[in-house]
Design a protein around this motif. Structure first.
Motif, PDB file in Angstrom:
ATOM      1  N   PRO A 118     -35.738  24.638   1.433  1.00 41.47           N
ATOM      2  CA  PRO A 118     -36.442  24.425   0.167  1.00 41.47           C
ATOM      3  C   PRO A 118     -35.549  24.051  -1.009  1.00 41.47           C
ATOM      4  N   SER A 119     -34.303  24.501  -1.006  1.00 43.25           N
ATOM      5  CA  SER A 119     -33.436  24.200  -2.155  1.00 43.25           C
ATOM      6  C   SER A 119     -32.649  22.902  -1.994  1.00 43.25           C
ATOM      7  N   LEU A 120     -32.784  22.220  -0.841  1.00 40.74           N
ATOM      8  CA  LEU A 120     -31.999  21.010  -0.620  1.00 40.74           C
ATOM      9  C   LEU A 120     -32.617  19.817  -1.341  1.00 40.74           C
ATOM     10  N   ASP A 121     -31.843  19.235  -2.235  1.00 36.26           N
ATOM     11  CA  ASP A 121     -32.245  18.032  -2.953  1.00 36.26           C
ATOM     12  C   ASP A 121     -31.687  16.831  -2.182  1.00 36.26           C
ATOM     13  N   PRO A 122     -32.547  16.015  -1.575  1.00 30.68           N
ATOM     14  CA  PRO A 122     -32.039  14.908  -0.767  1.00 30.68           C
ATOM     15  C   PRO A 122     -31.583  13.701  -1.593  1.00 30.68           C
ATOM     16  N   SER A 123     -31.832  13.694  -2.894  1.00 28.50           N
ATOM     17  CA  SER A 123     -31.629  12.473  -3.681  1.00 28.50           C
ATOM     18  C   SER A 123     -30.227  11.864  -3.605  1.00 28.50           C
ATOM     19  N   PRO A 124     -29.130  12.635  -3.517  1.00 25.86           N
ATOM     20  CA  PRO A 124     -27.834  11.951  -3.390  1.00 25.86           C
ATOM     21  C   PRO A 124     -27.759  11.050  -2.157  1.00 25.86           C
ATOM     22  N   MET A 125     -28.439  11.443  -1.075  1.00 28.29           N
ATOM     23  CA  MET A 125     -28.396  10.667   0.165  1.00 28.29           C
ATOM     24  C   MET A 125     -29.437   9.544   0.168  1.00 28.29           C
ATOM     25  N   LEU A 126     -30.328   9.521  -0.812  1.00 28.94           N
ATOM     26  CA  LEU A 126     -31.391   8.516  -0.828  1.00 28.94           C
ATOM     27  C   LEU A 126     -31.028   7.280  -1.625  1.00 28.94           C
ATOM     28  N   GLY A 127     -29.989   7.359  -2.439  1.00 25.35           N
ATOM     29  CA  GLY A 127     -29.590   6.232  -3.283  1.00 25.35           C
ATOM     30  C   GLY A 127     -28.588   5.338  -2.585  1.00 25.35           C
ATOM     31  N   ARG A 128     -29.088   4.300  -1.955  1.00 24.62           N
ATOM     32  CA  ARG A 128     -28.219   3.389  -1.196  1.00 24.62           C
ATOM     33  C   ARG A 128     -27.121   2.786  -2.066  1.00 24.62           C
ATOM     34  N   GLU A 129     -27.469   2.408  -3.270  1.00 29.89           N
ATOM     35  CA  GLU A 129     -26.473   1.826  -4.175  1.00 29.89           C
ATOM     36  C   GLU A 129     -25.974   2.820  -5.214  1.00 29.89           C
ATOM     37  N   HIS A 130     -26.794   3.820  -5.534  1.00 32.59           N
ATOM     38  CA  HIS A 130     -26.442   4.721  -6.625  1.00 32.59           C
ATOM     39  C   HIS A 130     -26.302   6.174  -6.177  1.00 32.59           C
ATOM     40  N   GLY A 131     -26.310   6.439  -4.877  1.00 29.75           N
ATOM     41  CA  GLY A 131     -26.147   7.802  -4.383  1.00 29.75           C
ATOM     42  C   GLY A 131     -24.747   8.304  -4.672  1.00 29.75           C
ATOM     43  N   ILE A 132     -24.669   9.415  -5.392  1.00 27.77           N
ATOM     44  CA  ILE A 132     -23.378   9.993  -5.757  1.00 27.77           C
ATOM     45  C   ILE A 132     -23.437  11.502  -5.583  1.00 27.77           C
ATOM     46  N   ILE A 133     -22.263  12.110  -5.477  1.00 32.00           N
ATOM     47  CA  ILE A 133     -22.142  13.572  -5.382  1.00 32.00           C
ATOM     48  C   ILE A 133     -20.853  13.984  -6.100  1.00 32.00           C
ATOM     49  N   ARG A 134     -20.912  15.137  -6.751  1.00 34.11           N
ATOM     50  CA  ARG A 134     -19.734  15.711  -7.417  1.00 34.11           C
ATOM     51  C   ARG A 134     -18.914  16.433  -6.353  1.00 34.11           C
ATOM     52  N   PRO A 135     -17.693  16.012  -6.056  1.00 32.42           N
ATOM     53  CA  PRO A 135     -16.898  16.657  -5.004  1.00 32.42           C
ATOM     54  C   PRO A 135     -16.210  17.931  -5.505  1.00 32.42           C
ATOM     55  N   PRO A 136     -15.675  18.719  -4.580  1.00 32.14           N
ATOM     56  CA  PRO A 136     -14.937  19.918  -4.986  1.00 32.14           C
ATOM     57  C   PRO A 136     -13.837  19.572  -5.981  1.00 32.14           C
ATOM     58  N   GLY A 137     -13.689  20.424  -6.980  1.00 28.86           N
ATOM     59  CA  GLY A 137     -12.656  20.225  -8.000  1.00 28.86           C
ATOM     60  C   GLY A 137     -13.124  19.464  -9.217  1.00 28.86           C
ATOM     61  N   SER A 138     -14.306  18.834  -9.152  1.00 28.01           N
ATOM     62  CA  SER A 138     -14.767  18.061 -10.306  1.00 28.01           C
ATOM     63  C   SER A 138     -15.422  18.963 -11.345  1.00 28.01           C
ATOM     64  N   ARG A 139     -15.385  18.507 -12.563  1.00 26.94           N
ATOM     65  CA  ARG A 139     -15.964  19.260 -13.683  1.00 26.94           C
ATOM     66  C   ARG A 139     -17.479  19.253 -13.570  1.00 26.94           C
ATOM     67  N   HIS A 140     -18.081  20.394 -13.859  1.00 21.79           N
ATOM     68  CA  HIS A 140     -19.539  20.531 -13.829  1.00 21.79           C
ATOM     69  C   HIS A 140     -20.094  20.173 -15.207  1.00 21.79           C
ATOM     70  N   ARG A 141     -21.090  19.316 -15.209  1.00 27.42           N
ATOM     71  CA  ARG A 141     -21.650  18.786 -16.447  1.00 27.42           C
ATOM     72  C   ARG A 141     -22.240  19.878 -17.339  1.00 27.42           C
ATOM     73  N   GLY A 142     -23.056  20.744 -16.792  1.00 24.53           N
ATOM     74  CA  GLY A 142     -23.799  21.701 -17.606  1.00 24.53           C
ATOM     75  C   GLY A 142     -22.990  22.865 -18.129  1.00 24.53           C
ATOM     76  N   THR A 143     -21.946  23.274 -17.407  1.00 26.02           N
ATOM     77  CA  THR A 143     -21.233  24.490 -17.778  1.00 26.02           C
ATOM     78  C   THR A 143     -19.809  24.251 -18.271  1.00 26.02           C
ATOM     79  N   GLY A 144     -19.254  23.102 -17.929  1.00 24.99           N
ATOM     80  CA  GLY A 144     -17.860  22.849 -18.259  1.00 24.99           C
ATOM     81  C   GLY A 144     -16.908  23.426 -17.227  1.00 24.99           C
ATOM     82  N   GLY A 145     -17.444  24.223 -16.284  1.00 24.59           N
ATOM     83  CA  GLY A 145     -16.622  24.764 -15.205  1.00 24.59           C
ATOM     84  C   GLY A 145     -16.370  23.700 -14.145  1.00 24.59           C
TER      85      GLY A 145
END
Length: 171
Positions: free
Chosen positions: A106-133
């Motif tokens: 239920p918590s899995l958001d498939p959208s990163p895998m659905l964007g053939r041209e625009h599918g993106i994911i934040r990898p380990p070590g990257s800054r988090h947008r909402g928290t700054g962590g």
């Protein structure tokens, strides 16, 4: 893509993500994005707990197929699971599997895998947008390194598709 930058040894000073598919719509990663807001939207009494349980069940599924992967956790409790493949897989197949997985978890958001041209994911070590962590690797570093050095083969993909048969038929 207008903000695209080359990878460097230094982490970016702002939130960053990587593309999932190449120019030929092929990928070597299944990125499972377990989202706290999505869990809440599906009625979870404990959204962060649902994310943790779903991510663990996903890792167990991959393991039961003979595969391996690694994960990270965001400061807001979201999680990513990464499964790397030795050979590239086409967008259409990966899209179907992502949708099947979202039916199971239920918590899995498939959208990163659905964007053939625009599918993106934040990898380990990257800054988090909402928290700054930062996205923190939740898998021991040595295990994550083994996953990247020895990606999963076609047998794991076949067993994963067999394990998801019911969900794939519903997609």
């Amino acid at each position: 893509r207008r903000l695209e930058r080359a990878l460097s040894a230094d982490p970016p000073s702002c939130p960053a993500a990587v593309h999932i598919y190449d120019a030929d719509a092929m990928t070597r990663v299944l990125a499972a994005d377990f989202d706290v807001k999505r869990a809440a939207g599906h009625g979870a009494m404990d959204p962060a707990g649902q994310v943790t349980a779903d991510a663990a069940a996903f890792a167990a599924l991959i393991g039961s197929c003979g595969g391996r992967g690694f994960g990270d956790v965001s400061p807001n409790g979201g999680r990513h699971g990464y499964v790397l493949w030795a050979a590239p897989l086409p967008y259409g197949e990966m899209r179907r599997v992502a949708l099947a997985l979202s039916r199971r978890y239920p918590s899995l958001d498939p959208s990163p895998m659905l964007g053939r041209e625009h599918g993106i994911i934040r990898p380990p070590g990257s800054r988090h947008r909402g928290t700054g962590g930062f996205q923190a690797l939740s898998t021991p570093l040595r295990q994550a390194q083994r996953c990247t050095a020895q990606p999963n083969g076609p047998g794991v993909w076949q067993r994963l598709c067999e394990a998801l048969r019911e969900e794939l038929e519903a997609v």
